[in-house]
Design a protein around this motif. Sequence first.
Motif, PDB file in Angstrom:
ATOM      1  N   GLY A  30       7.958  20.879  12.054  1.00  0.00           N
ATOM      2  CA  GLY A  30       8.760  20.602  10.863  1.00  0.00           C
ATOM      3  C   GLY A  30       9.105  19.123  10.747  1.00  0.00           C
ATOM      4  N   LEU A  31       9.423  18.503  11.869  1.00  0.00           N
ATOM      5  CA  LEU A  31       9.777  17.074  11.833  1.00  0.00           C
ATOM      6  C   LEU A  31       8.588  16.236  11.378  1.00  0.00           C
ATOM      7  CD1 LEU A  31      11.908  16.662  15.106  1.00  0.00           C
ATOM      8  CD2 LEU A  31      12.730  16.869  12.752  1.00  0.00           C
ATOM      9  N   TYR A  32       7.424  16.565  11.943  1.00  0.00           N
ATOM     10  CA  TYR A  32       6.254  15.767  11.560  1.00  0.00           C
ATOM     11  C   TYR A  32       5.855  16.041  10.111  1.00  0.00           C
ATOM     12  CZ  TYR A  32       1.715  13.569  11.452  1.00  0.00           C
ATOM     13  OH  TYR A  32       0.652  12.774  11.091  1.00  0.00           O
ATOM     14  N   ALA A  33       5.993  17.302   9.683  1.00  0.00           N
ATOM     15  CA  ALA A  33       5.660  17.626   8.284  1.00  0.00           C
ATOM     16  C   ALA A  33       6.555  16.821   7.343  1.00  0.00           C
ATOM     17  CB  ALA A  33       5.817  19.122   8.034  1.00  0.00           C
ATOM     18  N   LEU A  34       7.825  16.753   7.670  1.00  0.00           N
ATOM     19  CA  LEU A  34       8.748  15.988   6.824  1.00  0.00           C
ATOM     20  C   LEU A  34       8.321  14.520   6.769  1.00  0.00           C
ATOM     21  CD1 LEU A  34      11.336  15.335   5.279  1.00  0.00           C
ATOM     22  CD2 LEU A  34      12.617  15.554   7.410  1.00  0.00           C
ATOM     23  N   HIS A  35       8.049  13.965   7.924  1.00  0.00           N
ATOM     24  CA  HIS A  35       7.682  12.547   7.968  1.00  0.00           C
ATOM     25  C   HIS A  35       6.380  12.287   7.204  1.00  0.00           C
ATOM     26  CE1 HIS A  35       7.050   8.527   9.374  1.00  0.00           C
ATOM     27  NE2 HIS A  35       5.899   8.876   9.918  1.00  0.00           N
ATOM     28  N   ARG A  36       5.367  13.097   7.494  1.00  0.00           N
ATOM     29  CA  ARG A  36       4.049  12.842   6.897  1.00  0.00           C
ATOM     30  C   ARG A  36       4.080  13.066   5.385  1.00  0.00           C
ATOM     31  NH1 ARG A  36       1.653   9.770   7.656  1.00  0.00           N
ATOM     32  NH2 ARG A  36       0.720  10.097   9.700  1.00  0.00           N
ATOM     33  N   GLU A 103      15.098  14.217  19.010  1.00  0.00           N
ATOM     34  CA  GLU A 103      16.263  13.621  18.331  1.00  0.00           C
ATOM     35  C   GLU A 103      15.983  12.146  18.024  1.00  0.00           C
ATOM     36  OE1 GLU A 103      19.780  14.529  20.550  1.00  0.00           O
ATOM     37  OE2 GLU A 103      19.851  16.535  19.674  1.00  0.00           O
ATOM     38  N   HIS A 104      15.359  11.486  18.978  1.00  0.00           N
ATOM     39  CA  HIS A 104      14.993  10.078  18.766  1.00  0.00           C
ATOM     40  C   HIS A 104      14.041   9.956  17.575  1.00  0.00           C
ATOM     41  CE1 HIS A 104      13.630   6.002  19.574  1.00  0.00           C
ATOM     42  NE2 HIS A 104      12.385   6.447  19.574  1.00  0.00           N
ATOM     43  N   VAL A 105      13.057  10.857  17.516  1.00  0.00           N
ATOM     44  CA  VAL A 105      12.100  10.833  16.403  1.00  0.00           C
ATOM     45  C   VAL A 105      12.834  11.063  15.076  1.00  0.00           C
ATOM     46  CG1 VAL A 105      10.149  12.105  15.368  1.00  0.00           C
ATOM     47  CG2 VAL A 105      10.109  11.492  17.805  1.00  0.00           C
ATOM     48  N   ALA A 106      13.762  12.030  15.085  1.00  0.00           N
ATOM     49  CA  ALA A 106      14.510  12.329  13.852  1.00  0.00           C
ATOM     50  C   ALA A 106      15.291  11.097  13.386  1.00  0.00           C
ATOM     51  CB  ALA A 106      15.451  13.506  14.080  1.00  0.00           C
ATOM     52  N   ASP A 107      15.877  10.378  14.329  1.00  0.00           N
ATOM     53  CA  ASP A 107      16.650   9.183  13.968  1.00  0.00           C
ATOM     54  C   ASP A 107      15.737   8.026  13.559  1.00  0.00           C
ATOM     55  OD1 ASP A 107      19.024  10.448  14.470  1.00  0.00           O
ATOM     56  OD2 ASP A 107      19.070   9.839  16.578  1.00  0.00           O
ATOM     57  N   ARG A 108      14.691   7.834  14.353  1.00  0.00           N
ATOM     58  CA  ARG A 108      13.823   6.668  14.149  1.00  0.00           C
ATOM     59  C   ARG A 108      13.180   6.685  12.773  1.00  0.00           C
ATOM     60  NH1 ARG A 108       9.165   3.932  14.495  1.00  0.00           N
ATOM     61  NH2 ARG A 108       8.950   2.323  16.099  1.00  0.00           N
ATOM     62  N   TYR A 109      12.816   7.909  12.312  1.00  0.00           N
ATOM     63  CA  TYR A 109      12.144   8.012  11.012  1.00  0.00           C
ATOM     64  C   TYR A 109      13.103   8.510   9.927  1.00  0.00           C
ATOM     65  CZ  TYR A 109       8.206   7.226  14.049  1.00  0.00           C
ATOM     66  OH  TYR A 109       7.368   6.663  14.972  1.00  0.00           O
ATOM     67  N   ASP A 110      14.389   8.424  10.230  1.00  0.00           N
ATOM     68  CA  ASP A 110      15.426   8.745   9.238  1.00  0.00           C
ATOM     69  C   ASP A 110      15.184  10.132   8.618  1.00  0.00           C
ATOM     70  OD1 ASP A 110      17.631   8.464   7.639  1.00  0.00           O
ATOM     71  OD2 ASP A 110      16.581   7.317   6.090  1.00  0.00           O
ATOM     72  N   LEU A 111      14.932  11.102   9.477  1.00  0.00           N
ATOM     73  CA  LEU A 111      14.563  12.433   8.987  1.00  0.00           C
ATOM     74  C   LEU A 111      15.777  13.286   8.642  1.00  0.00           C
ATOM     75  CD1 LEU A 111      11.641  13.248  11.484  1.00  0.00           C
ATOM     76  CD2 LEU A 111      11.522  12.220   9.205  1.00  0.00           C
ATOM     77  N   ARG A 112      16.905  13.043   9.294  1.00  0.00           N
ATOM     78  CA  ARG A 112      18.038  13.980   9.165  1.00  0.00           C
ATOM     79  C   ARG A 112      18.555  14.117   7.734  1.00  0.00           C
ATOM     80  NH1 ARG A 112      19.762  15.116  14.525  1.00  0.00           N
ATOM     81  NH2 ARG A 112      19.068  13.439  15.882  1.00  0.00           N
ATOM     82  N   ARG A 113      18.404  13.066   6.944  1.00  0.00           N
ATOM     83  CA  ARG A 113      18.955  13.134   5.579  1.00  0.00           C
ATOM     84  C   ARG A 113      18.258  14.195   4.736  1.00  0.00           C
ATOM     85  NH1 ARG A 113      15.323   9.904   2.255  1.00  0.00           N
ATOM     86  NH2 ARG A 113      14.235   8.411   3.601  1.00  0.00           N
TER      87      ARG A 113
END
Length: 558
Positions: A30-36, A103-113
């Motif tokens: 899910g994190l990567y899908a959001l980022h990509r 968690e680092h990935v979520a923060d680094r790519y500003d995913l949490r918003r």
Amino acid sequence: MPGARSWGTLGGMGDGGHTDVLVIGAGFSGLYALHRLRSRGFSVRVLEQADGVGGTWFWNRYPGARCDSESYYYCYSFDPELEQEWTWTERYPGQEEIRGYLEHVADRYDLRRDIEFGVRVTSAAWDSGERSDGGSSGAGWTVTTEDGTSRRCRWLVTAVGCLSAANVPDIPGLADFAGEWHHTGRWPHGGVEVSGRRVGVVGTGSTGIQAIPVLAEQAGHLTVFQRTANYSIPARNAPLDPDDIEATKAEYPSIRRRQQASTNGHPFTLSDVDILDLPADQRREIYQKAWDRGGLQFRADVKDLLTDRAVNDDASDFIREKIRETVHDPATTETLTPRDHPFATKRPPIDTHYFETYNRPNVSLVDVKADPIAAVTPRGFRLESGAEHALDVIVFATGFDALTGPLLSFDIRGRDGVSLRDAWRDGPRTHLGLGVAGFPDLFTITGPGSPSVLTNMPVAIEQHVDWIADLLVRLRETGEVAEPTPEAEETWAVEVARAANATLLVQAASSWYLGANVPGKHRVFLPYAGGYARYRATCDDEAAAGYPGFALARPTAA
Ligand code: NAP
């Protein structure tokens, strides 16, 4: 842009704005899908039932939880900067460390918003958007959550994981147990007090084999209730040396190339030695070297291990011999010795002092294949023979309703209101594990029929997400609705069966790969066993040919 429309929240939470894609789940996929997808210009929201990121690694907090893939390649590869800046501390990353990484990935790519936490999806329904006046408001999905609110999107992407629906055995009396019980996949965040207590573990798969040695060190007495004896290879976990870390970081381009060309997403070189042509002492030397190195690489060190039964028997004999050498008590050794399936036809665990644990005075082993658990009493387990085992804590390391369970844990309805549960009544059918006929614009990351659990997961996940993202870009441009054809599903089902039958994997009758661990589940080999590189090439061909496995239709114009 033809076909582009606005999608948003229907009388519920969220920002009420434009959402092209809803992603369910905020683990690795899910994190990567959001980022990509975000980077490809889509508006994306992620719905996550937990109150943090991590998926599997959010929930599986049992003692000893650790990844069996090595840290340097159990991670994302999409950003070389991320590879260089993140430093793993151990050969195999522990649960906490992986969760910290995500968690680092979520923060680094500003995913949490764009992630809504604590939101459990209960249903998802597709509609064509056609109105009674002949117009159209646009095809799309309405996703409803436990609090009764709904959100609307054009494309739905499931990132629900393969091993997230806990399989708790339906044993009579469990509700009356006076102690506490926990499934390892739903382990309490505050931990479980086991010091000095009588602890029973049910299950000796990868999870049980990780947890048992750690629990044994803390418990007053630990009883292992084993149904099927399992093979295990020593993990040989250790802290990473700073020089090795730097060398690995320098080598990442080559590591990634090897992973992409591999059968299972590990960067190992496969042996080309025909082991049965060698005399016994040389064969033993190969096995011993692999045993001493430890980890899942053992499989790569033995050519044809999963396709040639004679080769497998030879390697399995070596492991059985190691169990005999390690465990002192002859009756315990006998019970622990696997005989009913070839090595690695069930997902092979790796361990830290698993077999040694049975030499401890506070550990006992009960064979519940010979004498099954009949009931849970307020005091513990009663077996069919009438034997009683008093327990304070029961740990169910009993696995998961794999691959299909997470997708069927909520009500997905496609064209004409048909439910996925009905569509899969005779077993799951997908095209490439990525989509399902009758369910337009639904994409299933690591779905049944994908290589997923037979690969190092991050590799499979990145490939799926990139492939889906490319298809969505096309759909955004053309305004088409995409849905696998029944013919493509049939062709893929034949290929999935062919690939499995070409291996020994189908010989493990009690394997969760076959759905055999869940009573009443349809028996069919679930993941694609044809190899990651072959799968990736098949997906690439599908895209290059203009997606012939999908019906691509333009909805009625608004
Ligand atoms: P599993 O492999 O399905 O093992 C479940 C165990 O519970 C088996 O020993 C099974 O026996 C037993 N069991 C199930 N129902 C039972 C019942 N009613 N009575 C008695 N015994 C019962 O589950 P898992 O160990 O959680 O592992 C699942 C998968 O998760 C692994 O194969 C792996 O892919 C992944 N995993 C990965 C890691 C990692 O990388 N760190 C760690 C843990 C898990 P039978 O064999 O007889 O069915």
